[in-house]
Enzyme design. Structure first.
Site, mmCIF file in Angstrom:
data_model
loop_
_atom_site.group_PDB
_atom_site.id
_atom_site.type_symbol
_atom_site.label_atom_id
_atom_site.label_comp_id
_atom_site.label_asym_id
_atom_site.label_seq_id
_atom_site.Cartn_x
_atom_site.Cartn_y
_atom_site.Cartn_z
ATOM 1 N N HIS C 56 -72.203 59.550 48.285
ATOM 2 C CA HIS C 56 -72.760 60.010 47.014
ATOM 3 C C HIS C 56 -74.238 60.346 47.140
ATOM 4 O O HIS C 56 -74.935 60.423 46.138
ATOM 5 C CB HIS C 56 -72.591 58.938 45.940
ATOM 6 N N HIS C 218 -65.266 60.338 43.884
ATOM 7 C CA HIS C 218 -64.626 59.803 45.080
ATOM 8 C C HIS C 218 -63.552 60.733 45.612
ATOM 9 O O HIS C 218 -62.640 60.303 46.308
ATOM 10 C CB HIS C 218 -64.028 58.425 44.796
#
Ligand SMILES: Nc1ncnc2c1ncn2[C@@H]1O[C@H](COP(=O)(O)OP(=O)(O)O)[C@@H](O)[C@H]1O
Ligand SMILES: Nc1ncnc2c1ncn2[C@@H]1O[C@H](COP(=O)(O)OP(=O)(O)O)[C@@H](O)[C@H]1O
Ligand SMILES: [Mg+2]
Ligand SMILES: [Mg+2]
Ligand SMILES: [Mg+2]
Ligand SMILES: [Mg+2]
Lengths: 331, 207, 331, 207
Positions: C56, C218
């Site tokens: 991320h 994700h």
């Protein structure tokens, strides 16, 4: 084509609208496709004007602001801006102290900026130009178009922008720009092609197990196509030609590792983890480093490495305050 | 040739570029940055929008075309095609009447302007490789009248365009590819050929 | 797989090496995979600790630094860090004034941070936790895992980091964190899948003319798969559910439009050009805006929009100096 | 059952997960984040590395396994599988000798621990859907000895795993997909089935 677009013909105009909506300290001249500081250039301050094709964001529009550019002319995607655009940027940015054109060495950019400089001179604006040609993937020769201008441009705009902010005159600003330009070398690698919105499909096809070495920032194929390699091997493919081209690479430097648009930061850091020891081995003393998407090629997966040999003045000016959408510190 | 004939030429060039837009971009994808088709189409659309009402003379027409290309195309082709037309008007013996020799002289001046700006030589794999043989062919066929001269020029341009295929580029973006630029036709040579073919077709129709 | 990697199993360790090489004001604890400020936490300052799966970036490691986080625990790609990692981060960051855990609402993150908090408490560290659950794509219910935590986390870390820097105590820091958390709503859209290095191929297949609406960070498929739409339509798909969820969206706000990793800035700006008028229409008074890659999903093409309703204190703290690799101003 | 039998179970579980690593990740790609296979493999490799020399008792073994999983897996499965094993040791009537009833009690305590941590109920489409029926089947078959009990448990787990396919997830990442989570087997239920199949195979071989 997997892109956030409406009509591909409107990409530039609509992206400029988003820039204007997001950044109140910038002013977008929608007609001329020029991005300016909202505040007019301070009297006596030399103005820095750059520009080029779009698709390299944040370069150049994202580098307009205090301590860096005064205006940027945004061409269509991968297409140099026209002389009219550059002239509009130049006239709007000039405070009377003259304007430095920062040009990347592509035929289109050079010709359009040249014409704009002639037109500006005719209007009484003093213009100096610096042409960045730092891409070691291209063999230099007087018979060819010469090397491309890539990552050194970002570092130059920051350093020279700081000098202009201090009030240096046009000759001094141009001289430093040439010094930085000559001190920089770059090398890029692409893992995928990019897709130009107006073309609608990838510029080139690249099999899953191959990559392009020595690419620029316009989605053009590179100098050679080779088997996909590990990050460790790629780091060598990037560092070696730069070090070799310097002859002696030893000494303090500012380093930029830029993603090309489609490569996430985690991979850029991993790659830098392989690059750093190679630079150290060559005696490059990395004083400052930028990692992230600073000079891109639309959605291309890949990265480019830039090393600028930096003296004390360059380092001091690098650390000076900068307030732009793409680069900000010290204020 | 009347001003109307020359306006028809420019319109025909626009139509040809529109028809070949994807092909020009595809050629530019191989060895450049995939924008030559959209660049030329954008510029020529802007040019055609300025042709109504038609300019009063050939000299004015060429000036309008040149200035519009310069200010709407960008890239390398904008200043180069722009220069081509900007140099043509002043090279006309008289601003109004245009005969075969006069248009030949104007074209030659235009091409020399492109060479002066871009510093490309024949063999560098650029539009010059189509334009240079074209103006020579024009002059050689000039005695047969404008339609014949234009046809000869178009054919020479097409041969020049095809001859760019094996070349290694020394100018323009294709030069960055080094040896890999060989094996592909230069997109600017392809669009220049369209320019001369449009002229040949227009003058043949006008006869 | 077109990535800068060596062995996919080493991605995290090697990316951390690059982070350490690039940022001298950070300290990487390679064994525990924790990123810390190089300077120990000032006595009396509450420490902010976050963390989560990697992939991320710049979140969270890139938000460690003055005015933001004190430490971040980096899990494997898309995998929450273990309690040991979080405990190490917590103990290293604690100056005695206590630690705030900033947790995104995923079962794994919640459980691992919970265990770490228990262990830390047993070691005498005062720990408070805030769980961010801002993703309006997910229906909330007491019977489910609840909403995901996404973009609000970035804004929270900035604002609450500034309060901690001012010397507020743990209770005040935690209270503000909960206030920001409750004020935020997010919505994401994916145009492509991402590729988890260890998996080696895209997590899902998405035809050229389809997109996923309501994705998290994700690489999981979204709430629904629909025909690829224009930027204008996508903007509506992002803004509408956020505005609807607020009930009344009117008032000052901080807005984050984040690319998901594979979408270049030019498209993000174009998309924001479509979002801004829709927000204005809903009465959202955008006081500050961030556009760029701040919370990503590896190389996924897509974007997420976050709106945090901001009061004067939040805006003041937003503007306070921050010096991290991912966010920097005022110093 | 000896400690060695139980160590063999854990090794067999590791081998099964390694063999099914890609399949577990593929299941997690459909409705999760494509890491369940690598998570479990990483954790079990770390576990196996700690089994030489073998722990002195079943209670010590379960503690080592649980702590290692907690500190190396991460994600949701790390704390959950970790809790499963951490709760087993203390539930053994004696730390050393383990018979069918004792292992059944330990497994039940472990599963209850997972439920307490994760708050999932049967039907939420999680590992609980394999684990819960498995411990019930164990108890029902306990009188037939450990191998039979384990086989019954493994078969019940497999049925529970397959029964997750039509379910709409209410816990874990799959819950974010809402109705789209239906039509896919839960990856954690699949790995839990491997756990019990490894036990059944190990105890059958030990007989
Ligand atoms: N120096 C030059 N002289 C003549 N023609 C050139 C030169 N450089 C480039 N060209 C021509 O321009 C064409 C490319 O035009 P275009 O794609 O529109 O611009 P750009 O290269 O800036 O993307 C080339 O195919 C070539 O024919
Ligand atoms: N609350 C819960 N209770 C029980 N099991 C759960 C819960 N949440 C998730 N799981 C299990 O964990 C599995 C996913 O594990 P894994 O992919 O390793 O972690 P993550 O979801 O963090 O990526 C799911 O398939 C499910 O069986
Ligand atoms: Mg171009
Ligand atoms: Mg081109
Ligand atoms: Mg995970
Ligand atoms: Mg998972």
């Amino acid at each position: 084509m997997k892109k956030f677009v409406n009509d591909p013909a409107d990409v530039l105009a609509e992206a400029l609208r988003g820039i204007q909506a997001a950044h109140t300290d910038l002013r977008v001249d929608a007609e001329n496709r020029v991005i300016l500081r909202a505040e007019p250039t301070r009297a006596g301050k030399v103005a820095l004007v750059s520009g080029g094709g779009s698709g390299h964001e944040p370069m150049h529009g994202g580098f307009v602001g205090r301590g860096m550019l005064d205006a940027a002319a945004a061409g269509e995607v991968f297409t140099s801006p026209t002389p009219d655009q550059v002239l509009a940027a130049t006239q709007a940015a000039d405070s009377g102290a003259g304007v430095l054109h920062i040009v990347k060495n592509y035929t289109g950019d050079v010709l359009n900026f040249e014409m704009a400089a002639e037109l500006a001179a005719a209007e009484g604006v003093q213009v100096e130009s610096v042409v960045v040609a730092d891409d070691v993937a291209v063999q230099d020769s007087t018979w060819t178009a010469g090397r491309r201008g890539t990552g050194t441009t970002v570092i130059l705009e920051k350093i020279v922008g700081a000098l202009a902010e201090e009030g240096a005159d046009l000759a001094a600003v141009a001289a430093l720009a040439r010094r930085v330009s000559e001190a920089g070398r770059s090398m890029g690698v692409a893992l995928t092609s990019c897709t130009v919105p107006a073309a609608g499909r990838p510029t080139f096809e690249l099999p899953d197990d191959e990559m392009e070495v020595g690419v620029g920032i316009h989605g053009e194929p590179g100098r050679s196509r080779v088997k996909l390699a590990s990050a460790r091997e790629i780091a060598k493919l990037m560092v070696d030609p730069i070090v070799h081209d310097f002859g002696d690479a030893a000494g303090p430097a500012i380093v930029l590792l830029s993603g090309l648009g489609g490569t996430p930061l985690i991979e850029q850091y991993l790659l830098y983890g392989e690059i750093a020891p190679l630079l150290a081995e060559a005696g490059v003393d990395v004083q400052r480093v930028l990692i992230g998407d600073y000079i891109t090629s639309l959605d291309m997966a890949g990265a480019s490495l830039t090393v600028v040999k930096a003296d004390d003045e360059m380092l001091r000016l690098w650390d000076a305050p900068v307030v732009t959408p793409g680069l900000r510190w010290g204020a | 040739m009347s001003t109307d004939d020359l306006v028809a030429w420019i319109r025909a060039f626009r139509d040809a570029v529109t028809d070949h837009k994807d092909e020009l971009t595809r050629l530019d994808s191989e060895i450049g940055d995939a924008d030559h088709g959209s660049n030329m189409a954008r510029g020529l659309d802007a040019v055609v929008a300025k042709l109504d009402p038609a300019p009063a003379s050939p000299a004015e027409l060429f000036k309008t075309v040149g200035m519009t290309l310069v200010s709407t195309v960008g890239g390398a082709s904008g200043p180069l095609y722009g220069t081509l037309f900007l140099r043509m008007g002043p090279a006309l013996p008289s601003p109004d009447g245009v005969d075969t020799a006069a248009l030949g002289a104007a074209l030659r001046a235009g091409v020399e302007g492109v060479i002066a700006r871009g510093k490309a030589e024949p063999g560098d794999k650029t539009m010059i490789d189509a334009l240079s043989p074209a103006i020579d062919a024009w002059d050689a066929a000039a005695d047969d009248g404008p339609a014949a001269a234009a046809r000869a020029a178009a054919e020479a341009a097409a041969r020049g365009r095809d001859a760019t295929e094996p070349l290694v580029a020394r100018k323009g973006r294709a030069s960055y590819l080094g040896g890999r630029s060989a094996g592909h036709i230069d997109p600017g040579a392809a669009s220049s050929t369209l320019l001369l073919e449009a002229l040949a077709d227009t003058l043949a129709a006008a006869e």
